[in-house]
Design an enzyme around this catalytic site. Structure first.
Site, short mmCIF file in Angstrom:
data_model
loop_
_atom_site.label_atom_id
_atom_site.label_comp_id
_atom_site.label_asym_id
_atom_site.label_seq_id
_atom_site.Cartn_x
_atom_site.Cartn_y
_atom_site.Cartn_z
N LYS A 16 38.53 8.53 30.91
CA LYS A 16 38.62 8.23 29.48
C LYS A 16 38.03 9.37 28.63
O LYS A 16 37.33 10.25 29.15
CB LYS A 16 37.89 6.90 29.21
N TYR B 232 47.34 -1.20 26.74
CA TYR B 232 46.35 -2.30 26.74
C TYR B 232 46.90 -3.57 26.09
O TYR B 232 46.12 -4.41 25.61
CB TYR B 232 45.08 -1.84 26.03
N PHE C 292 37.88 -6.90 20.73
CA PHE C 292 37.55 -5.48 20.90
C PHE C 292 38.80 -4.59 20.98
O PHE C 292 38.68 -3.38 21.18
CB PHE C 292 36.68 -5.25 22.14
N ASN D 52 33.28 3.81 28.65
CA ASN D 52 32.85 3.55 30.02
C ASN D 52 33.55 4.41 31.07
O ASN D 52 33.71 4.01 32.22
CB ASN D 52 32.93 2.05 30.34
N HIS E 257 39.16 4.09 33.65
CA HIS E 257 39.97 2.88 33.80
C HIS E 257 40.47 2.84 35.23
O HIS E 257 40.75 3.89 35.82
CB HIS E 257 41.18 2.92 32.85
N GLU F 198 51.35 0.24 35.78
CA GLU F 198 50.56 1.26 35.08
C GLU F 198 50.96 2.67 35.55
O GLU F 198 50.98 3.61 34.75
CB GLU F 198 49.07 1.01 35.30
#
Ligand code: GDP
Length: 137
Positions: A9, A49, A57, A112, A115, A126
């Protein structure tokens, strides 16, 4: 051989730990079958997403994912999906086991570091989202 999708990320790319994170995979029996650095558009991040579209969020997540470049990868190996999830650690880095990618490189639940697909079925979709067949070798 099982495949899964990993994304480094924007926070981890900005910190300059692409190589360190790739090393975690390669040192733990996951082969990097595809990799590319790219800037996601807002539409890309919203589509990727979409499952989280109703979550409070979601807006923050999309904004974060387009805040800088990411590195998308296909990881391959026996039990690749679950192995990658183990190497990543918990979603919230404060709850991540010591020695996991998120414990070592992530700052917050938003930023974070990585992914990883959460099922073999999702992994297939994905991977298709990011890569064509000829990019996976
Ligand atoms: P993952 O599979 O461990 O990445 O976690 P999820 O699929 O549940 O969530 C996707 C991403 O949304 C996470 O990696 C976080 O960046 C973000 N996220 C999940 N839960 C929360 C939350 O409660 N608050 C915020 N701000 N972000 C969250």
């Amino acid at each position: 051989m099982e495949q899964t999708l990993s994304i480094i990320k924007p926070d981890a790319v900005a910190k300059g730990v692409i190589g360190k994170i790739m090393d975690r995979f390669e040192s733990n029996g996951l082969r990097i079958a595809a990799a590319k650095k790219m800037q996601l558009s807002e539409a890309d991040a919203q589509a990727f997403y979409a499952v989280h579209a109703e979550r409070p969020f979601f807006k923050d997540l999309v904004e974060f994912m387009i805040s800088g470049p990411v590195v998308a990868m296909v990881l391959e190996g026996e039990g690749a999906m679950a192995k990658n999830r183990d190497l990543m650690g918990a979603t919230n880095p404060q709850e991540a086991e010591p020695g996991t990618i998120r414990a070592d490189f992530a700052d917050s639940i938003d930023a974070n570091a990585v992914h990883g697909s959460d099922s073999v079925e999702n992994a297939k979709n994905e991977i298709k989202f990011f890569f064509s067949d000829r990019e996976i070798v």
